[in-house]
Design an enzyme around this catalytic site. Sequence first.
Site, PDB file in Angstrom:
ATOM      1  N   ARG A 106       0.839  -1.195   0.000  1.00 10.50           N
ATOM      2  CA  ARG A 106       0.000   0.000   0.000  1.00 10.50           C
ATOM      3  C   ARG A 106       0.877   1.249   0.000  1.00 10.50           C
ATOM      4  O   ARG A 106       1.906   1.298   0.678  1.00 10.50           O
ATOM      5  CB  ARG A 106      -0.895  -0.024   1.245  1.00 10.50           C
ATOM      6  CG  ARG A 106      -1.794   1.161   1.419  1.00 10.50           C
ATOM      7  CD  ARG A 106      -2.880   0.850   2.456  1.00 10.50           C
ATOM      8  NE  ARG A 106      -2.336   0.386   3.720  1.00 10.50           N
ATOM      9  CZ  ARG A 106      -2.114   1.179   4.788  1.00 10.50           C
ATOM     10  NH1 ARG A 106      -2.390   2.464   4.721  1.00 10.50           N
ATOM     11  NH2 ARG A 106      -1.659   0.685   5.910  1.00 10.50           N
TER      12      ARG A 106
ATOM     13  N   LYS B  27       5.489   3.833   4.849  1.00  9.06           N
ATOM     14  CA  LYS B  27       6.173   2.768   4.101  1.00  9.06           C
ATOM     15  C   LYS B  27       7.297   3.324   3.227  1.00  9.06           C
ATOM     16  O   LYS B  27       8.114   2.578   2.702  1.00  9.06           O
ATOM     17  CB  LYS B  27       5.162   1.980   3.267  1.00  9.06           C
ATOM     18  CG  LYS B  27       4.153   1.219   4.138  1.00  9.06           C
ATOM     19  CD  LYS B  27       3.123   0.480   3.302  1.00  9.06           C
ATOM     20  CE  LYS B  27       2.058  -0.188   4.161  1.00  9.06           C
ATOM     21  NZ  LYS B  27       2.547  -1.364   4.909  1.00  9.06           N
TER      22      LYS B  27
ATOM     23  N   THR C 265       3.929  -8.900   5.786  1.00  6.25           N
ATOM     24  CA  THR C 265       3.980 -10.299   5.352  1.00  6.25           C
ATOM     25  C   THR C 265       4.663 -10.405   3.989  1.00  6.25           C
ATOM     26  O   THR C 265       5.203 -11.444   3.643  1.00  6.25           O
ATOM     27  CB  THR C 265       2.580 -10.931   5.265  1.00  6.25           C
ATOM     28  OG1 THR C 265       1.723 -10.121   4.444  1.00  6.25           O
ATOM     29  CG2 THR C 265       1.964 -11.073   6.646  1.00  6.25           C
TER      30      THR C 265
ATOM     31  N   LYS D  10       7.327 -13.275   2.316  1.00  3.54           N
ATOM     32  CA  LYS D  10       7.149 -13.926   1.017  1.00  3.54           C
ATOM     33  C   LYS D  10       8.397 -13.758   0.153  1.00  3.54           C
ATOM     34  O   LYS D  10       8.834 -14.703  -0.509  1.00  3.54           O
ATOM     35  CB  LYS D  10       5.926 -13.345   0.309  1.00  3.54           C
ATOM     36  CG  LYS D  10       4.613 -13.616   1.017  1.00  3.54           C
ATOM     37  CD  LYS D  10       3.499 -12.700   0.512  1.00  3.54           C
ATOM     38  CE  LYS D  10       2.289 -12.759   1.416  1.00  3.54           C
ATOM     39  NZ  LYS D  10       1.302 -11.707   1.136  1.00  3.54           N
TER      40      LYS D  10
END
Length: 797
Positions: free
Chosen positions: A528, A533, A635, A639
């Site tokens: 997002r 971020k 998460t 990955k």
Amino acid sequence: MTSADMKAAILHHLTYTQGKDAAHAQIYDWRMALSYAVRDKIVDRWFEATRRAYAEQRKRVYYLSLEFLIGRLLKDAVVNMRLEESVTDALRQLGVPWDEIIEDEPDAALGNGGLGRLAACFMESQATLGLPAMGYGIRYENGLFRQSFEDGRQVEEPEDWLSQTHAWEFVRPEVSIDIGFGGHVQEIGSRANWYPSEMLIAMAHDTPVIGWKGRWGNTLRLWEGRPMHGFDLARFNRGEYAAAAEPEALARTLSRVLYPDDHTDQGKELRLKQEFFHTAASLRDIIRRFESEYDDLRLLPKKAAIQINDTHPAIAGPELVRILHDERGIDFEEAVGIARNTISYTNHTLLPEALETWGEARMGRLLPRHMQLIDRIDDLHRRETGTNHVNAHQDGKVHMGTLGFIMAHKVNGVAALHTELQKTTVFKELHELHPDRIVNQTNGVTPRRWLLSCNPRLAGLITDTIGDSWVDHAEDLLKLEPSADDTAWVEKFSAAKRANKVDLSNWIAETLEVSVDPESIFDIQVKRIHEYKRQHMNLLETIAHWLEIRDNPNADWVPRVKIFGGKAFPNYTYAKEMVHLANDMAKMMNSDPLTSRYLKVVFPPNYNVSLAERLIPAADLSEQISTAGKEASGTGNMKFSLNGALTIGTLDGANVEIRDLVKPENFFLFGMTADEVMERRAESGHAARAIADDPRLARALDAIRSGRFSPDEPGRYHMITDNLCHHDYFMVCSDFSDYWRAQREVDTAFQDQANWARMAVLNTARTGWFSSDRTIRGYMKDVWDVEAAPLVDLAAE
């Protein structure tokens, strides 16, 4: 299931479900026929699991989440049911391409990002472990939005994933629950009757969730808004055509869009209604299911565990108390105790703006009885703790994070650092009052979807090397560690990565018309779009790097492809400007004859689960660069590591645990710690000093400010540059120099391909701990107090 059986099943559904013959069938028809054929096999296991849960009177877990980002389901089902060989062989005989079938399935628009993808992973892991569970969400007709770009600007369009029949769901019209809003309350002693003035129906749609090897199946139940009274024929006959359909249109708004824009009063009201609609319908259903087996609601905590995923379902506490106290006659304090012992709450954020609050006037108008009960819950909590410092209702608002905490017996963080920060920041006073309530459950991802399915080249190599036990015991990936020193094996690992990069390069060329070199570093940041971020720090470093290449274009630069992905919320102007800047940069840099062989920027639109499955296996470098103390867990970071990407990141969220597991030498660390961030933020002029101390940063900011990437509108990005030069709450400027240093370490490390590959292997080998199976086992032990059912292997039957 043999290939012949599968072929026959596909043809049966093609004829009798789709109403097509093979000669005239389109890819859509073949996909639906195959989906129904696979679904038939799933339903048997699903029914059997449900019957066993009832027969054995097992405690069940109910997971309430506004998001379930499940992505495409066909391939997931085929993989978990171990039907790959029979499906691909049957399709080959029928002359139907498997890849086209997969690509034809719409991506279910039931979530936005990590919160929803986590919920989907948890549902799959619960089924894999044999834990009787049910997920409750909303069947969003249009989801979040479909993202496209016009002249680099984000444009939001309705997501139309339900324009085709959804093959995986079963409509349950018999499970229709009345939901009310507004009205008045008539008090009868300590109890009350609530008489809502507005009513609608929540109707259930069930999707089976099958675990690994088909050994257990659970249910994802999604609610759709329906009117109490549908089409008004009398008004239609009077020529009032729009008004005649108004009840249906209003009811459908409850399940139309994920996170409606709440900058207006109407938007705020819709969002609160949506949250109550979801939560109230789910609790009604849970109670209905419980009372079909047991007579005494005091047994609820022993037979049901209700997990609320973030604050969106936090109204669950007062609503469950209302059902127990007002409708079932249980004493108020006992009702609160039953509810609290049944409910637990996952907190996903330390950002104050993400801990929802609702004005007391709005709450009181839409949910008048709940407002009364929240005040009584606060009063009880004051008496229990002897303090008046922390209330859910204070300062004219209802604080949903506080309410969630007070009405839960356990509150969990989603990474070790996040959990500890909860205790000292957002829930400091509550933690002091309830020191045993906060526990940690570090997030995880399902290795079936995020390695076995999305990265078959690497998964096949792993299985050939250590067997397939890793698929449901991901910690067994540690057995790969010795292979990191086997030159021949590492070359096979690198070949799998390069083949994935070639696939992605071809897709980028075909879809975005940008040519990228698979020998470059594939440097990916997908999440997002948000200031914390720090996609804009990545953009600034990209600009600074581009300017240095332009200064000396004949130097021996390490080629790099910067790939961004993610959506900015429609009302988040700053984030949308970050998207626009990235696209403006891509337009200029990708066509720059001096630099384009060394640096490309790519921003595929409409990032979703399917795109993640394409990007993650091809990544060399994973950007996890949030401001320390702001990312709860993440998460995506897991990955990427699982698929052999190295991380450049801060000590934030689960990065801390990833670095501990893969070891510091296999992680590119930079930036301040959470404590250092807080100290620096308190210093006046910190941004200006950071800019003055780093000429590269100053030069990159000047390039944006001067309109280098927006010559038609030089001041286009003043919002970004003004914020960074003055306020810079998220410490972009203060962390920039160390980020630059770490990126140059990446360049140096990538030049030693043998050692880079070894580091990548160790990332894959050491991150099996981040399986959502491990996370669910932690919840079962520390939060839910529940046991899984013994599993029967499908292959053994």
